[in-house]
Design an enzyme around this catalytic site. Structure first.
Site, PDB file in Angstrom:
ATOM      1  N   GLY A   1       0.785  -1.235   0.000  1.00 20.88           N
ATOM      2  CA  GLY A   1       0.000   0.000   0.000  1.00 20.88           C
ATOM      3  C   GLY A   1       0.809   1.273   0.000  1.00 20.88           C
ATOM      4  O   GLY A   1       0.331   2.312   0.485  1.00 20.88           O
ATOM      5  N   THR A   2       2.013   1.252  -0.569  1.00 21.18           N
ATOM      6  CA  THR A   2       2.776   2.506  -0.595  1.00 21.18           C
ATOM      7  C   THR A   2       2.138   3.519  -1.547  1.00 21.18           C
ATOM      8  O   THR A   2       2.205   4.724  -1.315  1.00 21.18           O
ATOM      9  CB  THR A   2       4.258   2.274  -0.982  1.00 21.18           C
ATOM     10  OG1 THR A   2       4.327   1.659  -2.265  1.00 21.18           O
ATOM     11  CG2 THR A   2       4.973   1.408   0.041  1.00 21.18           C
ATOM     12  N   ASN A   3       1.522   3.031  -2.616  1.00 18.42           N
ATOM     13  CA  ASN A   3       0.822   3.968  -3.521  1.00 18.42           C
ATOM     14  C   ASN A   3      -0.434   4.521  -2.856  1.00 18.42           C
ATOM     15  O   ASN A   3      -0.757   5.704  -3.015  1.00 18.42           O
ATOM     16  CB  ASN A   3       0.487   3.287  -4.851  1.00 18.42           C
ATOM     17  CG  ASN A   3       1.694   3.210  -5.750  1.00 18.42           C
ATOM     18  OD1 ASN A   3       2.074   4.199  -6.356  1.00 18.42           O
ATOM     19  ND2 ASN A   3       2.332   2.049  -5.793  1.00 18.42           N
TER      20      ASN A   3
ATOM     21  N   MET B   1      -4.561  -7.300  -6.673  1.00 12.10           N
ATOM     22  CA  MET B   1      -4.159  -8.509  -7.379  1.00 12.10           C
ATOM     23  C   MET B   1      -5.331  -9.374  -7.848  1.00 12.10           C
ATOM     24  O   MET B   1      -5.192 -10.594  -7.932  1.00 12.10           O
ATOM     25  CB  MET B   1      -3.239  -9.344  -6.470  1.00 12.10           C
ATOM     26  CG  MET B   1      -1.985  -8.623  -6.056  1.00 12.10           C
ATOM     27  SD  MET B   1      -0.986  -8.150  -7.474  1.00 12.10           S
ATOM     28  CE  MET B   1      -0.257  -9.720  -7.844  1.00 12.10           C
TER      29      MET B   1
ATOM     30  N   LEU C   1     -10.711  -7.662 -12.469  1.00 12.26           N
ATOM     31  CA  LEU C   1     -12.112  -7.273 -12.325  1.00 12.26           C
ATOM     32  C   LEU C   1     -12.848  -7.555 -13.636  1.00 12.26           C
ATOM     33  O   LEU C   1     -12.339  -7.257 -14.718  1.00 12.26           O
ATOM     34  CB  LEU C   1     -12.190  -5.791 -11.962  1.00 12.26           C
ATOM     35  CG  LEU C   1     -11.525  -5.469 -10.616  1.00 12.26           C
ATOM     36  CD1 LEU C   1     -11.219  -3.986 -10.484  1.00 12.26           C
ATOM     37  CD2 LEU C   1     -12.393  -5.947  -9.460  1.00 12.26           C
TER      38      LEU C   1
ATOM     39  N   ASN D   1      -5.575   2.496 -12.857  1.00 13.52           N
ATOM     40  CA  ASN D   1      -4.647   1.458 -12.415  1.00 13.52           C
ATOM     41  C   ASN D   1      -3.224   1.980 -12.575  1.00 13.52           C
ATOM     42  O   ASN D   1      -2.967   2.874 -13.385  1.00 13.52           O
ATOM     43  CB  ASN D   1      -4.841   0.193 -13.261  1.00 13.52           C
ATOM     44  CG  ASN D   1      -3.973  -0.960 -12.776  1.00 13.52           C
ATOM     45  OD1 ASN D   1      -3.769  -1.127 -11.567  1.00 13.52           O
ATOM     46  ND2 ASN D   1      -3.442  -1.734 -13.702  1.00 13.52           N
TER      47      ASN D   1
ATOM     48  N   HIS E   1       0.768   0.624 -13.257  1.00 11.96           N
ATOM     49  CA  HIS E   1       1.571  -0.523 -13.697  1.00 11.96           C
ATOM     50  C   HIS E   1       3.047  -0.129 -13.664  1.00 11.96           C
ATOM     51  O   HIS E   1       3.408   0.955 -14.139  1.00 11.96           O
ATOM     52  CB  HIS E   1       1.152  -0.936 -15.117  1.00 11.96           C
ATOM     53  CG  HIS E   1       1.837  -2.185 -15.568  1.00 11.96           C
ATOM     54  ND1 HIS E   1       1.464  -3.444 -15.118  1.00 11.96           N
ATOM     55  CD2 HIS E   1       2.899  -2.380 -16.390  1.00 11.96           C
ATOM     56  CE1 HIS E   1       2.262  -4.340 -15.662  1.00 11.96           C
ATOM     57  NE2 HIS E   1       3.138  -3.731 -16.428  1.00 11.96           N
TER      58      HIS E   1
HETATM   59  C1  GRF Z   1       3.187  -1.164  -7.613  1.00 12.36           C
HETATM   60  O1  GRF Z   1       4.462  -1.426  -8.091  1.00 12.36           O
HETATM   61  C2  GRF Z   1       2.213  -1.017  -8.736  1.00 12.36           C
HETATM   62  O2  GRF Z   1       2.802  -0.544  -9.910  1.00 12.36           O
HETATM   63  C3  GRF Z   1       1.729  -2.428  -8.950  1.00 12.36           C
HETATM   64  O3  GRF Z   1       1.698  -2.991  -7.667  1.00 12.36           O
HETATM   65  C4  GRF Z   1       2.623  -2.333  -6.821  1.00 12.36           C
HETATM   66  C5  GRF Z   1       1.894  -1.910  -5.595  1.00 12.36           C
HETATM   67  O4  GRF Z   1       2.736  -1.487  -4.578  1.00 12.36           O
HETATM   68  N1  GRF Z   1       0.472  -2.439  -9.649  1.00 12.36           N
HETATM   69  P1  GRF Z   1       2.143  -0.860  -3.234  1.00 12.36           P
HETATM   70  O5  GRF Z   1       1.214  -1.903  -2.612  1.00 12.36           O
HETATM   71  O6  GRF Z   1       1.407   0.385  -3.601  1.00 12.36           O
HETATM   72  O7  GRF Z   1       3.304  -0.594  -2.351  1.00 12.36           O
END
Ligand code: GRF
Length: 215
Positions: free
Chosen positions: A12-14, A90, A93, A107, A109
């Site tokens: 969940g860093t994003n 993961m 959908l 999304n 990537h």
């Molecule tokens: C990221 O690298 C994103 O590009 C991919 O999954 C990863 C998620 O990382 N779809 P985080 O859970 O947000 O740390």
């Protein structure tokens, strides 16, 4: 202020980058719910820490994809989300879900789509494929989700050079830094109503000048 729902399966860093950007006022919106198919996801902890409702729904508790998607949509609708952000989610959908939130699902990537994307291309596999291919640049892509995995119109991309001594880990971490900048930026553009999909392309409208008062 838009209402954002984030779907995440991992660290969940994003998600954190989006929460922080909302808190700073960089995004005119707020994360109103976080849902994970992985009850142990660190993303859920991050949500709770920020006072955001965190919902775990293990996909194995559902008989099939449609039932899972139906419940997920029900939760997101109940929080009246305007935008769904997939942030390391993961699960694929199905078309019904995509349709429920047509043009309102983003999304991220960790490569430059349309290369190194599609079914089975996630996490370290992406970076390994990039290193094996010998390309000199990788990066990350924020795109609208459609029915094809990693296939929707591209909103923003950032380029990261591939170094001779890169490993999957070093490349992934350099790309992650760009992800944390780029995802909040894409969400901000959406929240400001500046993204317009024209066929395969996403046009980004100029920011409007703040109104000036002429005496
Ligand atoms: C990221 O690298 C994103 O590009 C991919 O999954 C990863 C998620 O990382 N779809 P985080 O859970 O947000 O740390």
């Amino acid at each position: 202020m838009i209402r954002i729902g984030v779907l995440a399966s991992g660290t969940g860093t994003n998600l954190q980058a989006i929460i922080d950007a909302c808190a700073r006022g960089d995004i005119p919106g707020r994360v109103v719910v976080v849902v994970s198919n992985n009850p142990k996801a660190k993303a859920l902890e991050r949500a709770r820490r920020a006072g955001i409702p965190a919902v775990a729904m293990h996909h194995r508790a559902f008989p099939d994809r449609d039932t899972f998607d139906g419940k997920l949509a029900e939760i997101l609708h109940s929080y009246e989300v305007d935008l769904v952000c997939l942030a390391g989610f993961m699960r694929i959908l199905g078309p019904w879900f995509i349709n429920q939130f047509a043009g309102r699902i983003m999304n991220i990537h960790p490569a430059l789509l349309p290369s190194f994307g599609g079914l089975g291309m996630y996490g370290d596999r992406v970076h390994k494929a990039v290193l094996d291919s010998g390309v000199k640049f990788s990066g990350c892509t924020i795109h609208f989700a459609n029915e094809a995995p990693d296939g929707g119109p591209i909103i923003l991309q950032a380029i990261v050079p591939v170094r001779d001594d890169d490993t999957v880990e070093t490349l992934a971490s350099r790309i992650a830094q760009e992800e944390h900048r780029l995802y909040p930026e894409a969400v901000r553009l959406f929240a400001e109503g500046r993204l317009h999909v024209v066929g395969r392309r996403v046009h980004i409208a100029e920011a409007r000048e703040p109104m000036s008062i002429v005496e």
